[in-house]
Scaffold this motif. Structure first.
Motif, PDB file in Angstrom:
ATOM      1  N   ASN A   3      21.638  96.035  10.656  1.00  0.00           N
ATOM      2  CA  ASN A   3      21.571  94.947  11.597  1.00  0.00           C
ATOM      3  C   ASN A   3      22.000  93.652  10.967  1.00  0.00           C
ATOM      4  O   ASN A   3      22.150  93.530   9.769  1.00  0.00           O
ATOM      5  CB  ASN A   3      20.131  94.794  12.097  1.00  0.00           C
ATOM      6  CG  ASN A   3      19.497  96.139  12.305  1.00  0.00           C
ATOM      7  OD1 ASN A   3      19.970  96.916  13.106  1.00  0.00           O
ATOM      8  ND2 ASN A   3      18.472  96.436  11.537  1.00  0.00           N
ATOM      9  N   SER A   4      22.176  92.616  11.820  1.00  0.00           N
ATOM     10  CA  SER A   4      22.557  91.308  11.324  1.00  0.00           C
ATOM     11  C   SER A   4      21.600  90.270  11.818  1.00  0.00           C
ATOM     12  O   SER A   4      21.137  90.319  12.949  1.00  0.00           O
ATOM     13  CB  SER A   4      23.971  90.961  11.800  1.00  0.00           C
ATOM     14  OG  SER A   4      24.264  89.617  11.526  1.00  0.00           O
ATOM     15  N   HIS A   5      21.283  89.341  10.953  1.00  0.00           N
ATOM     16  CA  HIS A   5      20.424  88.242  11.386  1.00  0.00           C
ATOM     17  C   HIS A   5      20.823  86.975  10.676  1.00  0.00           C
ATOM     18  O   HIS A   5      21.102  86.979   9.499  1.00  0.00           O
ATOM     19  CB  HIS A   5      18.956  88.516  11.058  1.00  0.00           C
ATOM     20  CG  HIS A   5      18.111  87.289  11.227  1.00  0.00           C
ATOM     21  ND1 HIS A   5      17.950  86.360  10.226  1.00  0.00           N
ATOM     22  CD2 HIS A   5      17.426  86.836  12.295  1.00  0.00           C
ATOM     23  CE1 HIS A   5      17.179  85.392  10.646  1.00  0.00           C
ATOM     24  NE2 HIS A   5      16.857  85.658  11.901  1.00  0.00           N
ATOM     25  N   GLY A 331      13.337  87.933   0.289  1.00  0.00           N
ATOM     26  CA  GLY A 331      14.432  88.663   0.916  1.00  0.00           C
ATOM     27  C   GLY A 331      14.975  89.762   0.031  1.00  0.00           C
ATOM     28  O   GLY A 331      15.277  90.867   0.496  1.00  0.00           O
ATOM     29  N   TRP A 332      15.076  89.490  -1.276  1.00  0.00           N
ATOM     30  CA  TRP A 332      15.595  90.480  -2.202  1.00  0.00           C
ATOM     31  C   TRP A 332      14.662  91.685  -2.305  1.00  0.00           C
ATOM     32  O   TRP A 332      15.109  92.832  -2.243  1.00  0.00           O
ATOM     33  CB  TRP A 332      15.817  89.851  -3.568  1.00  0.00           C
ATOM     34  CG  TRP A 332      15.954  90.835  -4.694  1.00  0.00           C
ATOM     35  CD1 TRP A 332      15.227  90.884  -5.834  1.00  0.00           C
ATOM     36  CD2 TRP A 332      16.886  91.924  -4.787  1.00  0.00           C
ATOM     37  NE1 TRP A 332      15.633  91.925  -6.638  1.00  0.00           N
ATOM     38  CE2 TRP A 332      16.654  92.587  -6.020  1.00  0.00           C
ATOM     39  CE3 TRP A 332      17.877  92.410  -3.948  1.00  0.00           C
ATOM     40  CZ2 TRP A 332      17.383  93.689  -6.427  1.00  0.00           C
ATOM     41  CZ3 TRP A 332      18.609  93.528  -4.352  1.00  0.00           C
ATOM     42  CH2 TRP A 332      18.366  94.152  -5.570  1.00  0.00           C
ATOM     43  N   GLU A 340      15.703  95.926   5.655  1.00  0.00           N
ATOM     44  CA  GLU A 340      16.834  95.023   5.846  1.00  0.00           C
ATOM     45  C   GLU A 340      16.578  93.952   6.911  1.00  0.00           C
ATOM     46  O   GLU A 340      16.988  92.799   6.723  1.00  0.00           O
ATOM     47  CB  GLU A 340      18.089  95.828   6.183  1.00  0.00           C
ATOM     48  CG  GLU A 340      18.590  96.677   5.027  1.00  0.00           C
ATOM     49  CD  GLU A 340      19.883  97.391   5.341  1.00  0.00           C
ATOM     50  OE1 GLU A 340      20.463  97.125   6.424  1.00  0.00           O
ATOM     51  OE2 GLU A 340      20.314  98.212   4.519  1.00  0.00           O
ATOM     52  N   PRO A 341      15.951  94.267   8.045  1.00  0.00           N
ATOM     53  CA  PRO A 341      15.714  93.204   9.027  1.00  0.00           C
ATOM     54  C   PRO A 341      14.909  92.039   8.460  1.00  0.00           C
ATOM     55  O   PRO A 341      15.280  90.873   8.633  1.00  0.00           O
ATOM     56  CB  PRO A 341      14.948  93.936  10.146  1.00  0.00           C
ATOM     57  CG  PRO A 341      15.399  95.353  10.039  1.00  0.00           C
ATOM     58  CD  PRO A 341      15.556  95.596   8.580  1.00  0.00           C
ATOM     59  N   THR A 342      13.800  92.336   7.771  1.00  0.00           N
ATOM     60  CA  THR A 342      13.007  91.262   7.176  1.00  0.00           C
ATOM     61  C   THR A 342      13.793  90.553   6.090  1.00  0.00           C
ATOM     62  O   THR A 342      13.683  89.323   5.933  1.00  0.00           O
ATOM     63  CB  THR A 342      11.696  91.822   6.599  1.00  0.00           C
ATOM     64  OG1 THR A 342      10.948  92.450   7.647  1.00  0.00           O
ATOM     65  CG2 THR A 342      10.852  90.710   5.991  1.00  0.00           C
ATOM     66  N   CYS A 367      23.925  91.824   1.982  1.00  0.00           N
ATOM     67  CA  CYS A 367      23.082  92.556   2.931  1.00  0.00           C
ATOM     68  C   CYS A 367      23.809  92.743   4.255  1.00  0.00           C
ATOM     69  O   CYS A 367      23.786  93.823   4.845  1.00  0.00           O
ATOM     70  CB  CYS A 367      21.770  91.792   3.111  1.00  0.00           C
ATOM     71  SG  CYS A 367      20.506  92.697   4.027  1.00  0.00           S
ATOM     72  N   ASN A 368      24.473  91.686   4.723  1.00  0.00           N
ATOM     73  CA  ASN A 368      25.191  91.768   5.996  1.00  0.00           C
ATOM     74  C   ASN A 368      26.413  92.682   5.907  1.00  0.00           C
ATOM     75  O   ASN A 368      26.832  93.253   6.916  1.00  0.00           O
ATOM     76  CB  ASN A 368      25.621  90.375   6.448  1.00  0.00           C
ATOM     77  CG  ASN A 368      24.485  89.589   7.057  1.00  0.00           C
ATOM     78  OD1 ASN A 368      23.625  90.152   7.712  1.00  0.00           O
ATOM     79  ND2 ASN A 368      24.471  88.296   6.831  1.00  0.00           N
ATOM     80  N   GLU A 369      26.984  92.786   4.712  1.00  0.00           N
ATOM     81  CA  GLU A 369      28.157  93.648   4.530  1.00  0.00           C
ATOM     82  C   GLU A 369      27.771  95.116   4.396  1.00  0.00           C
ATOM     83  O   GLU A 369      28.639  95.983   4.316  1.00  0.00           O
ATOM     84  CB  GLU A 369      28.941  93.199   3.301  1.00  0.00           C
ATOM     85  CG  GLU A 369      29.655  91.872   3.462  1.00  0.00           C
ATOM     86  CD  GLU A 369      30.795  91.959   4.445  1.00  0.00           C
ATOM     87  OE1 GLU A 369      31.555  92.943   4.398  1.00  0.00           O
ATOM     88  OE2 GLU A 369      30.920  91.045   5.276  1.00  0.00           O
ATOM     89  N   GLY A 370      26.468  95.404   4.330  1.00  0.00           N
ATOM     90  CA  GLY A 370      26.039  96.785   4.184  1.00  0.00           C
ATOM     91  C   GLY A 370      26.206  97.328   2.778  1.00  0.00           C
ATOM     92  O   GLY A 370      26.277  98.546   2.581  1.00  0.00           O
TER      93      GLY A 370
END
Length: 421
Positions: A3-5, A331-332, A340-342, A367-370
């Protein structure tokens, strides 16, 4: 699903996440109702005040990249927002594997005051229309556009009043639909609402915040004389890491409480303001922060995450930008342990605290790039082995040999135990 946030202000650009379809569970959605019900499982949380867009690929309608931004409160910003999110999702998806064949749009917002859900739908209709036009200009159609509000949903695309009535269609109770059961069985989790997750990382307020800010002032005032007296950076760093280890052990020995606010109150009471202030200021040093990032897995991860959340909440008043370090560490750890969402929420908040914080920028992008976090974990493990050649030494979250710490289920008082615990 991946997901993306990103929490968005008018000056920020959104980001996209592209899921790895080969490894994701497959759930078939057959109607607008199932699309609306599926949204929290696609993101990992219930979006609030959010514009969400999902790329769709192929004849089978496979979901691809997802994007979430906050809905701008000023309608004057809607035109630019529509163009930005359309460009970001479509061009970003094209770079990562293929231009979408369509897009699904969700506008999620609860009523304000005595406003009804239907009124929310009507008020947001111009935004939905601008998004449809912006996507169309890039030759990608919006296949469905839904408004979710007050427990109901409306379609901006379907003209049929029988299947999409003017008063909206009711959402199923959370977790009760067949889709919810399928998603849960497939391992997809919903971690509460976006607002709830952000609240757990938000700074304290009221009298306790005033006390905390005074402690931060004291800690900042004490740091300068240490440097002037000849205390080296390494010595200050060693003191900070030692304090972090003490607090990690304290977290590990105090069994966590389930739930949001009660758990946060429990953890907050484990640290004095002065301890928190000293560690917050110490983490502003990049090398110290990188050492702290090594507590990312195994038995160290849970107490580390609790500690970073506590410190993020203690960055109050004039020290708001200092929250970038503990938020990035939170976050890390979340990303490293599979949440990943949190992770995206925490990293987005870190960038909100300090938009130029490089570590947060890199982690948020990865994270957003997977990207698999294992590569970074390996680097941190190797650095720790280099710095600590005797790997038999105790970890920060474990009990040192020859030393006993009492574990208790009692709620600690605000006058928490001394830092030599």
């Amino acid at each position: 699903m991946t997901n993306s946030h990103e929490s968005r202000t008018p000056s920020e650009r959104p980001s996209v996440s592209t899921p790895g379809a080969a490894t994701e569970p497959q759930i078939t959605l057959r109607s607008p109702a199932e699309l609306a019900d599926a949204l929290p499982y696609m993101l990992g949380f219930h979006p609030t005040d959010s514009l969400v867009m999902v790329a769709v690929h192929g004849e089978g309608g496979r979901f691809g990249g997802r994007l979430r931004v906050g809905i701008p409160t000023a309608t004057a910003e809607w035109e630019d927002t529509a163009r930005q999110v359309a460009d970001c999702l479509i061009r970003g998806s094209a770079r990562r594997g293929g231009k979408p064949d369509g897009i699904v749009v969700f506008l999620c917002q609860e009523p304000r005051g005595e406003e009804s859900g239907q009124r929310v739908m009507t008020r947001l209709r111009p935004l939905a229309q601008r998004i449809r036009l912006a996507c169309g200009e890039l030759d990608v159609p919006v296949l469905e556009a839904l408004c979710l509000s007050a427990g109901r949903f409306w379609s901006y695309v379907c003209p049929d009043g029988h299947c999409c009535p003017a008063e909206g269609s009711p959402m199923p109770a959370a977790g009760t639909s067949v889709l919810a059961a399928e998603a849960t069985f497939a391992g997809l989790q919903v971690r509460g609402s976006l607002r709830e997750i952000e609240r757990r990382l938000a700074p304290l307020s009221g009298a306790v915040a005033e006390e905390m800010e005074r402690a931060l002032d004291r800690a900042a005032g004490a740091l300068v004389p240490k440097i002037l007296d000849g205390a080296t950076r390494e010595e200050v760093g060693a003191e900070t890491v030692a304090l972090a280890g003490t607090l990690m052990r304290r977290m590990a020995c105090a069994l966590p409480v389930e739930g949001g606010t009660p758990a946060d109150d429990w953890d907050d009471a484990l640290l004095t303001h002065d301890e928190a202030a000293a560690l917050i200021l110490g983490l502003q040093d990049r090398q110290i922060r990188d050492v702290a990032a090594e507590w990312m897995e195994g038995e160290e991860a849970a107490p580390a995450l609790r500690l970073w959340r506590v410190l993020a909440r203690r960055c109050v008043g004039a020290y708001g930008e200092h929250a970038a370090a503990p938020l990035t560490l939170a976050g890390w750890v979340s990303w490293s342990t599979g949440d990943e969402p949190t992770a995206r929420i925490a990293l987005g908040l870190a960038l909100r605290a300090d938009a130029e914080y490089r570590f947060a920028q890199l982690l948020h992008h990865a994270c957003n790039e997977g990207i698999d976090p294992e590569g970074l974990r390996q680097c941190l493990r190797e650095e720790r082995r280099r710095r600590e050649p005797r790997r038999g030494r105790p970890k920060a979250g474990s009990r040192p040999p020859g030393r006993r710490e009492r574990s208790t289920n009692r709620r600690p008082s605000r006058r928490t135990a001394r830092s030599d615990q």
